[in-house]
Design an enzyme around this catalytic site. Structure first.
Site, PDB file in Angstrom:
ATOM      1  N   PRO A 158     -21.587  52.011  -6.277  1.00  0.00           N
ATOM      2  CA  PRO A 158     -21.468  51.156  -5.081  1.00  0.00           C
ATOM      3  C   PRO A 158     -20.678  49.890  -5.414  1.00  0.00           C
ATOM      4  O   PRO A 158     -21.150  49.025  -6.144  1.00  0.00           O
ATOM      5  CB  PRO A 158     -22.920  50.832  -4.725  1.00  0.00           C
ATOM      6  CG  PRO A 158     -23.681  51.027  -5.992  1.00  0.00           C
ATOM      7  CD  PRO A 158     -22.979  52.086  -6.774  1.00  0.00           C
ATOM      8  N   VAL A 187     -18.795  46.325  -5.006  1.00  0.00           N
ATOM      9  CA  VAL A 187     -18.829  45.032  -4.308  1.00  0.00           C
ATOM     10  C   VAL A 187     -17.677  44.209  -4.877  1.00  0.00           C
ATOM     11  O   VAL A 187     -17.420  44.237  -6.081  1.00  0.00           O
ATOM     12  CB  VAL A 187     -20.161  44.294  -4.542  1.00  0.00           C
ATOM     13  CG1 VAL A 187     -20.092  42.886  -3.959  1.00  0.00           C
ATOM     14  CG2 VAL A 187     -21.309  45.064  -3.912  1.00  0.00           C
ATOM     15  N   ASP A 238     -20.085  47.143 -10.106  1.00  0.00           N
ATOM     16  CA  ASP A 238     -21.049  48.181  -9.745  1.00  0.00           C
ATOM     17  C   ASP A 238     -22.366  47.494  -9.389  1.00  0.00           C
ATOM     18  O   ASP A 238     -23.021  46.913 -10.254  1.00  0.00           O
ATOM     19  CB  ASP A 238     -21.233  49.134 -10.935  1.00  0.00           C
ATOM     20  CG  ASP A 238     -22.136  50.318 -10.614  1.00  0.00           C
ATOM     21  OD1 ASP A 238     -22.892  50.261  -9.629  1.00  0.00           O
ATOM     22  OD2 ASP A 238     -22.091  51.312 -11.370  1.00  0.00           O
ATOM     23  N   HIS A 239     -22.764  47.580  -8.115  1.00  0.00           N
ATOM     24  CA  HIS A 239     -23.941  46.845  -7.666  1.00  0.00           C
ATOM     25  C   HIS A 239     -25.236  47.430  -8.228  1.00  0.00           C
ATOM     26  O   HIS A 239     -26.303  46.808  -8.116  1.00  0.00           O
ATOM     27  CB  HIS A 239     -24.001  46.837  -6.131  1.00  0.00           C
ATOM     28  CG  HIS A 239     -24.513  45.543  -5.563  1.00  0.00           C
ATOM     29  ND1 HIS A 239     -25.377  44.718  -6.240  1.00  0.00           N
ATOM     30  CD2 HIS A 239     -24.281  44.930  -4.371  1.00  0.00           C
ATOM     31  CE1 HIS A 239     -25.665  43.669  -5.513  1.00  0.00           C
ATOM     32  NE2 HIS A 239     -25.010  43.756  -4.355  1.00  0.00           N
ATOM     33  N   ARG A 240     -25.184  48.600  -8.839  1.00  0.00           N
ATOM     34  CA  ARG A 240     -26.365  49.124  -9.519  1.00  0.00           C
ATOM     35  C   ARG A 240     -26.650  48.330 -10.791  1.00  0.00           C
ATOM     36  O   ARG A 240     -27.799  48.206 -11.230  1.00  0.00           O
ATOM     37  CB  ARG A 240     -26.171  50.596  -9.888  1.00  0.00           C
ATOM     38  CG  ARG A 240     -25.980  51.535  -8.718  1.00  0.00           C
ATOM     39  CD  ARG A 240     -25.654  52.931  -9.217  1.00  0.00           C
ATOM     40  NE  ARG A 240     -24.442  52.966 -10.031  1.00  0.00           N
ATOM     41  CZ  ARG A 240     -23.983  54.036 -10.666  1.00  0.00           C
ATOM     42  NH1 ARG A 240     -24.658  55.180 -10.586  1.00  0.00           N
ATOM     43  NH2 ARG A 240     -22.876  53.979 -11.382  1.00  0.00           N
TER      44      ARG A 240
END
Length: 491
Positions: free
Chosen positions: A289, A291, A461-463
C-alpha cells in the site's frame, strides 16, 4: 570427429530465459576454451557467454533477438579427438530435449580438454562454468567490425568450397544442404544486402530506419550506429523515399505532416528489462500500500556547497548530497530501511543501506544499488553513483548490483520534472524522488529573494512505515539539504 551440443546455461538469480543479443562467432569459426561466443540479455543485465570447449562452430541454433529458454540447445561444436561430446542429431532432424541440453551444459566440466600431466590451473569464467585448461592465456576478442567481416568471409569461403567440390550440382540441392552446416536466418533479399551488426539492426528497427536505403560508412561498407542515428534524424527524407504503406496511400496524411512520417502502429515485443520492470512494478503496486508525501525546500546552500567542493577539486553533486542526507535520515528513522517478509511473517530491518539509484537506460529503467552506501563519504558516493550509472547505461550492470537493494532514490529532476509519486522497488520500504532545482521567489529572512528550490517526493509502504515516521524522515532529509550544517546536530 565428435559433436558436442551446448545448451543455454542458468545464468543465476533464478532466471529462466535470455535473449541472444549478438553472436561473436559464425559457423566454421575455430574457438578456444572460455572464448566469448555470444552476448545474452537477461531481465537484469547483458552477460558475455564463454565457450565451454575448444573446437569448431558447427551450427548456431538461435538468431540474434531470439528469446531462448534455459536448457535449450544454442550451439553445436565439432571436436577433434574428443570423447565427451553428445551425439549429433540424426538425419531426421531430431534434437535433444531441453532437460538433456541442460544436463549437457552442466557436464561440460573437463571432459573435452586434454588432461595435462600436472594439476591444471582452472581459469575464472564468465558465467560460473568451465573446465581446467592448460594455458593461462586469454583469447583475444575481435572488434565488432572485424567480426562482421570475418562472418561474411567464412560464408563466402563455404560457398566457394561447395562450388569447387560439386561443380555439376544444381542450385536447388546446394540450397538444401546449407541448413545442415549453418541454419540460415530468415532474411529478405533486401536485408541480405545490408551489412551491419545485430545491435545496429535492432536500433534501426526501433528508430524506424530502413537499412536498405543506407550506405555504410564503416569498414567494408558496414552500416554503423552513427549511420542509423543520422538517418533517424531525417524522417522527412525517409518518408519521401518510399510509399506510405501504413496509410495505404502515397503522400502526406490528412492529419498533418507528423502523422505522415510515422507508422500507424508500431509493435515491440515485451521482453528483457521492460518485461521484468513491468512485472515488478505491477507486483509492487498491488502488494504494498503506497503512500506519497511531498516537501518543497530551499536548497540554495546545498547548491553553493556543491559549487565550493567542485572548485576545490572534490567530487560532489546535488544527487550525492541527497544520497548522504538519505543515509543520515535512515539512521534516525530505521523503519524506512526495512522489508516485509510475508513468508516468515516478519518485518526485516536492515542495519546497512544498499542504496538503489534509478537509471534510465536504452534497455529501460534499471535500479542498480550501492552496497553499504551508509559507510561512504560524500566524495565516494559521488564517484560510485557516476560509475553505477555509466555501467547501467553501457549494459554492464551485474546481476549482483541489481539485487539486494534496501531503499532507493530516483532523480526525476534531470528530466525537468518537479515532483511525482514513484513506485517502490519490490522488497523495499521507501523510495525518494528528487525534483528539478529551480530558481524561484522564496521567503528568505523575512523578505522575498530568488532562491534554488526543490521538491522531494517520498513514497513508502504503509505496512512498514507510518505517516509520522515518513514525515520525520522527509523532514530530516529536507533540513540537511536546506542547511548542510544541520547534520552536526543529527549524528
Amino acid at each position: 570427429m565428435t559433436v558436442k551440443e551446448f545448451a543455454l546455461p542458468d545464468l543465476g538469480e533464478g532466471l529462466t530465459e535470455s535473449e541472444i543479443v549478438e553472436w561473436h562467432v559464425a559457423v566454421g569459426d575455430l574457438v578456444t576454451l572460455n572464448q566469448p561466443i555470444a552476448e545474452v540479455e537477461t531481465a537484469k543485465a547483458i552477460v558475455s557467454l564463454p565457450s565451454p570447449v575448444a573446437g569448431k562452430i558447427s551450427a548456431l541454433h538461435a538468431e540474434p533477438g531470439a528469446t531462448v529458454q534455459v536448457g535449450t540447445r544454442i550451439v553445436t561444436f565439432e571436436l577433434d579427438g574428443g570423447s565427451g561430446g553428445v551425439d549429433a542429431p540424426d538425419a531426421g532432424g531430431a534434437t535433444a530435449d531441453a532437460s538433456a541440453g541442460a544436463e549437457s551444459a552442466k557436464a561440460d566440466g573437463g571432459d573435452t580438454a586434454p588432461a595435462p600431466e600436472a594439476a591444471p590451473e582452472r581459469n575464472s569464467v564468465l558465467v560460473g562454468y568451465g573446465p581446467a585448461v592448460e594455458s593461462g592465456k586469454r583469447p583475444t576478442r575481435k572488434p565488432r567490425g572485424a567480426r562482421a567481416a570475418s562472418a561474411e568471409a567464412v560464408t563466402a569461403t563455404v560457398a566457394e568450397t561447395a562450388q569447387a567440390t560439386e561443380p555439376k550440382a544444381a542450385a536447388e540441392p546446394a540450397a538444401e544442404t546449407a541448413p545442415a552446416t549453418a541454419p540460415a536466418p530468415a532474411a529478405t533479399p533486401a536485408e541480405a544486402r545490408t551489412k551491419t551488426t545485430p545491435p545496429v539492426r535492432k536500433l534501426a528497427a526501433d528508430r524506424g530506419v530502413d537499412l536498405t536505403q543506407l550506405t555504410g560508412t564503416g569498414p567494408d561498407g558496414i552500416i554503423t550506429r552513427d549511420d542509423v542515428l543520422s538517418a533517424a534524424e531525417q524522417p522527412s527524407e525517409q518518408a519521401q523515399s518510399g510509399e506510405d504503406t501504413a496509410a495505404g496511400t502515397s503522400g502526406q496524411s490528412p492529419r498533418g505532416a507528423l502523422a505522415g512520417t510515422r507508422a500507424r502502429e508500431t509493435r515491440t515485443p515485451i521482453k528483457s528489462v521492460r518485461k521484468a520492470t513491468a512485472a515488478a512494478m505491477v507486483a509492487s503496486a498491488f502488494t504494498a500500500p503506497h503512500v506519497t508525501e511531498f516537501l518543497t525546500i530551499d536548497v540554495t546552500r546545498t547548491v553553493e556547497l556543491v559549487a565550493k567542493l567542485k572548485a576545490k577539486g572534490t567530487a560532489a553533486s546535488v544527487l550525492s548530497v541527497v544520497a548522504k542526507a538519505l543515509c543520515i535520515g535512515v539512521a534516525r528513522n530505521p523503519s524506512l530501511n526495512s522489508r516485509w517478509d510475508a513468508d516468515a511473517n516478519e518485518i526485516v530491518e536492515f542495519g546497512y543501506i544498499n542504496l538503489g539509484i534509478a537509471v534510465a537506460t536504452p534497455r529501460g529503467l534499471m535500479v542498480p544499488n550501492l552496497k553499504d552506501a551508509d559507510a561512504m563519504s560524500l566524495a565516494d558516493l559521488t564517484e560510485a553513483i557516476g560509475d553505477l550509472a555509466r555501467n547501467a547505461r553501457a549494459s554492464k550492470a551485474t546481476p549482483a548490483s541489481l539485487n539486494g537493494g534496501t531503499i532507493s532514490i530516483t532523480n526525476v529532476g534531470v528530466f525537468g520534472i518537479d515532483a511525482g509519486t514513484p513506485i517502490l522497488n519490490p522488497g523495499e520500504a521507501a523510495i525518494l524522488a528528487m525534483g528539478a532545482v529551480r530558481k524561484m521567489p522564496w521567503e528568505h529572512h523575512g523578505d522575498i529573494a530568488l532562491r534554488d528550490i526543490m521538491t522531494l517526493s517520498l513514497s513508502f509502504d504503509h505496512r512498514l512505515v507510518d505517516g509520522e515516521q515518513g514525515a520525520r524522515f522527509l523532514t530530516d532529509v529536507g533540513s540537511i539539504l536546506n542547511d548542510p550544517g544541520t547534520v552536526l546536530t543529527m549524528v
